[in-house]
Design a protein around this motif. Structure first.
Motif, mmCIF file in Angstrom:
data_model
loop_
_atom_site.group_PDB
_atom_site.id
_atom_site.type_symbol
_atom_site.label_atom_id
_atom_site.label_comp_id
_atom_site.label_asym_id
_atom_site.label_seq_id
_atom_site.Cartn_x
_atom_site.Cartn_y
_atom_site.Cartn_z
ATOM 1 N N ARG A 174 33.626 41.851 44.638
ATOM 2 C CA ARG A 174 32.767 42.895 44.043
ATOM 3 C C ARG A 174 31.312 42.706 44.459
ATOM 4 O O ARG A 174 30.597 43.694 44.747
ATOM 5 N N ALA A 175 30.848 41.490 44.514
ATOM 6 C CA ALA A 175 29.471 41.229 44.934
ATOM 7 C C ALA A 175 29.268 41.652 46.390
ATOM 8 O O ALA A 175 28.228 42.226 46.748
ATOM 9 N N LYS A 176 30.245 41.372 47.234
ATOM 10 C CA LYS A 176 30.183 41.796 48.633
ATOM 11 C C LYS A 176 30.082 43.307 48.739
ATOM 12 O O LYS A 176 29.305 43.854 49.534
ATOM 13 N N ALA A 177 30.869 44.029 47.931
ATOM 14 C CA ALA A 177 30.830 45.489 47.937
ATOM 15 C C ALA A 177 29.432 45.996 47.604
ATOM 16 O O ALA A 177 28.949 46.961 48.210
ATOM 17 N N SER A 178 28.778 45.349 46.671
ATOM 18 C CA SER A 178 27.431 45.801 46.286
ATOM 19 C C SER A 178 26.424 45.580 47.408
ATOM 20 O O SER A 178 25.519 46.395 47.612
ATOM 21 N N VAL A 204 37.072 42.759 30.377
ATOM 22 C CA VAL A 204 38.082 43.743 30.009
ATOM 23 C C VAL A 204 39.470 43.105 29.938
ATOM 24 O O VAL A 204 40.393 43.694 29.373
ATOM 25 N N TRP A 205 39.593 41.898 30.523
ATOM 26 C CA TRP A 205 40.856 41.155 30.444
ATOM 27 C C TRP A 205 40.496 39.689 30.622
ATOM 28 O O TRP A 205 40.120 39.265 31.706
ATOM 29 N N GLU A 206 40.575 38.953 29.565
ATOM 30 C CA GLU A 206 40.143 37.560 29.564
ATOM 31 C C GLU A 206 40.847 36.765 30.660
ATOM 32 O O GLU A 206 42.087 36.761 30.767
ATOM 33 N N GLY A 207 40.022 36.119 31.504
ATOM 34 C CA GLY A 207 40.552 35.280 32.565
ATOM 35 C C GLY A 207 41.039 36.028 33.786
ATOM 36 O O GLY A 207 41.462 35.408 34.774
ATOM 37 N N VAL A 208 40.967 37.363 33.767
ATOM 38 C CA VAL A 208 41.485 38.161 34.886
ATOM 39 C C VAL A 208 40.430 39.117 35.442
ATOM 40 O O VAL A 208 40.260 39.233 36.653
ATOM 41 N N MET A 209 39.672 39.787 34.554
ATOM 42 C CA MET A 209 38.840 40.877 35.046
ATOM 43 C C MET A 209 37.648 41.148 34.143
ATOM 44 O O MET A 209 37.762 41.107 32.917
ATOM 45 N N THR A 210 36.507 41.449 34.782
ATOM 46 C CA THR A 210 35.368 42.032 34.076
ATOM 47 C C THR A 210 35.230 43.485 34.506
ATOM 48 O O THR A 210 35.842 43.929 35.482
ATOM 49 N N ARG A 211 34.398 44.198 33.781
ATOM 50 C CA ARG A 211 34.262 45.638 34.025
ATOM 51 C C ARG A 211 33.846 45.947 35.460
ATOM 52 O O ARG A 211 34.323 46.920 36.060
ATOM 53 N N LEU A 212 32.960 45.139 36.041
ATOM 54 C CA LEU A 212 32.468 45.411 37.385
ATOM 55 C C LEU A 212 33.540 45.267 38.469
ATOM 56 O O LEU A 212 33.346 45.711 39.597
ATOM 57 N N MET A 213 34.657 44.649 38.136
ATOM 58 C CA MET A 213 35.726 44.483 39.122
ATOM 59 C C MET A 213 36.598 45.730 39.263
ATOM 60 O O MET A 213 37.516 45.747 40.079
ATOM 61 N N ALA A 214 36.336 46.759 38.457
ATOM 62 C CA ALA A 214 37.085 48.015 38.512
ATOM 63 C C ALA A 214 36.170 49.125 39.001
ATOM 64 O O ALA A 214 34.998 49.182 38.640
ATOM 65 N N CYS A 215 36.699 50.009 39.831
ATOM 66 C CA CYS A 215 35.871 51.111 40.317
ATOM 67 C C CYS A 215 35.675 52.125 39.199
ATOM 68 O O CYS A 215 36.537 52.315 38.346
ATOM 69 N N PRO A 216 34.538 52.788 39.169
ATOM 70 C CA PRO A 216 34.240 53.769 38.127
ATOM 71 C C PRO A 216 34.732 55.157 38.527
ATOM 72 O O PRO A 216 34.901 55.449 39.722
ATOM 73 N N PRO A 217 34.978 56.045 37.549
ATOM 74 C CA PRO A 217 35.276 57.439 37.901
ATOM 75 C C PRO A 217 34.024 58.100 38.456
ATOM 76 O O PRO A 217 32.928 57.927 37.912
ATOM 77 N N LEU A 340 34.600 50.484 44.887
ATOM 78 C CA LEU A 340 33.933 49.722 43.835
ATOM 79 C C LEU A 340 32.462 50.091 43.685
ATOM 80 O O LEU A 340 31.930 50.081 42.574
ATOM 81 N N SER A 341 31.791 50.384 44.790
ATOM 82 C CA SER A 341 30.358 50.700 44.723
ATOM 83 C C SER A 341 30.032 52.117 45.175
ATOM 84 O O SER A 341 29.129 52.748 44.647
ATOM 85 N N LYS A 342 30.759 52.592 46.181
ATOM 86 C CA LYS A 342 30.510 53.952 46.667
ATOM 87 C C LYS A 342 30.994 54.977 45.652
ATOM 88 O O LYS A 342 30.407 56.048 45.495
ATOM 89 N N GLY A 343 32.091 54.658 44.960
ATOM 90 C CA GLY A 343 32.701 55.565 44.007
ATOM 91 C C GLY A 343 34.073 56.010 44.474
ATOM 92 O O GLY A 343 34.424 55.886 45.647
ATOM 93 N N HIS A 344 34.846 56.561 43.543
ATOM 94 C CA HIS A 344 36.243 56.923 43.824
ATOM 95 C C HIS A 344 36.581 58.285 43.221
ATOM 96 O O HIS A 344 37.310 58.373 42.233
#
Length: 395
Positions: A174-178, A204-217, A340-344
């Motif tokens: 995710r940092a690379k994407a930014s 958003v999922w303990e030990g697996v994911m934070t919000r920034l790891m998911a692409c936004p609408p 992740l950063s450009k949008g989906h």
């Protein structure tokens, strides 16, 4: 007898957050106009069109295209989940390559709502029933989660359990994407974030994911003009970017049996489509220096490294740690910033990938430019399912 196909023009509008965009009609029409202008032709020369979108009623494509012109050409509306845009591209390329037409338009758009993706038809069976049934066998605690989070987060967790992949590795993706998106004026999110900042974001999922790891609408539109060699010569169009090979796949039984979250999210479709493309073009993953792939979650980007053959199965984390997914490494992955950063914006995504890679091969990607390119690879995935892999080449 098949014809060689070229990307004569591309267009892409600035992506935007839900509520901040124009209507899907305006976004689709604007992207088409840009692609026509980039190609240097008028709309009257387009012989067929294909419109990709997910969240809209029937014939939305006509509503957008009628703003550009009403010439009476065939227009096919395509809904193939998140692979809708690349499916429209697949159909346009197929029409031109087969000789059915010499000039086809593929365009996609999405006017999305805030929040997680959801189903609007609640009075009938859901799509992806096989996926949900298979997931319930290996991941019963995921039932009740938002579908995309359950599937892709579950696949990431499975990779962590099988191969020891750390959550920090997904954060590094995710940092690379930014960092890449900071050089893309059309990206929605241009703020550079560090691996540590991604890890410290809302869990958003303990030990697996934070919000920034998911692409936004996001909302947006993109388009491409696909032409034959004879059409390009007749009208003096550019022929510096060609489609060398393309494959679209759907699920096979081993996507669901034995149950595996990694397979449910389309790793098999990715592998199959990628190797069909490599075989047809006579290249291998070692020949690829730039790739736009479907990073709806950072976890899926890592899985896709392995599916496309950039590294061995289980080797995704080392690929990231070695810096092989960015400038100076083996493959520059998602120079646009990716989903992740450009949008989906679902229907536009596959054509936005085409836009980026066309500019990369032209040498016009500015600060994002990857030097010395001969090939560019595109991967777009829709659960349910559809996997589209496209290989572009210079001339």
């Amino acid at each position: 007898m098949s014809q060689k196909t070229y990307v004569a023009g591309v267009g892409m509008i600035q992506f935007a957050k839900p509520g901040a965009s124009a209507s899907y009609i305006e976004m689709g029409a604007q992207a088409v106009r840009q692609a026509l202008q980039d190609a240097g032709i008028g709309y009257e020369l387009v012989q067929q069109a294909y419109a990709g979108y997910v969240y809209g009623d029937s014939t939305c494509g006509q509503s957008a295209l009628y703003e550009v012109g009403m010439t009476g050409i065939p227009l096919i509306n395509v809904n193939n989940n998140c692979a809708s845009g690349s499916t429209a591209l697949f159909m346009a390329r197929q029409a031109v390559e087969s000789g059915a037409v010499d000039c086809a338009l593929a365009f996609g758009f999405e006017q999305m709502q805030p929040g997680a993706l959801k189903n609007f038809w609640t009075d009938r069976p859901l799509t992806m029933g096989k996926g949900f049934d298979s997931a319930a066998q290996v991941f019963p605690e995921g039932i009740g989660m938002p579908g995309a989070l359950m599937f892709f987060g579950g696949a990431g967790r499975e990779h962590m359990e099988k191969y020891g992949t750390r959550m920090e590795t997904f954060a590094a993706i995710r940092a690379k994407a930014s960092r890449h998106a900071a050089n893309n004026p059309l990206a929605v999110f241009k703020k550079v974030v560090s691996t540590e900042e991604v890890m410290a974001d809302q869990v958003v999922w303990e030990g697996v994911m934070t919000r920034l790891m998911a692409c936004p609408p996001t909302c947006g539109g993109a388009a491409a003009i696909i032409v034959s060699e004879r059409f390009a010569k007749r009208h003096g169009l550019r022929t510096d970017v060609s489609i060398l090979a393309q494959a679209m796949t759907t699920d096979t039984p081993d996507a669901f049996d034995p149950p595996s979250m990694i397979e449910i999210v389309g790793s098999g479709m990715t592998r199959s489509a990628a190797w069909q493309v490599y075989d047809k073009a006579g290249v291998g993953p070692e020949d690829i220096r730039v790739c736009e792939l479907h990073d709806c979650f950072a976890h899926n980007e890592l899985l896709t490294y392995e599916g496309l053959g950039f590294c061995p199965v289980g080797g995704g984390e080392q690929f990231v740690l070695d810096g092989d997914n960015t400038y100076g490494g083996q493959v520059v992955v998602n120079p646009s910033g990716g989903l992740l950063s450009k949008g989906h914006p679902l229907g536009a995504t596959g054509l936005a990938q085409c836009y980026e890679l066309t500019h990369q091969l032209r040498g016009s990607a500015q600060a994002r430019q990857v030097e010395g390119l001969q090939h560019a690879l595109q991967h777009n995935l829709g659960l349910g399912g559809a996997g589209v892999v496209t290989l572009y080449g210079r001339g």
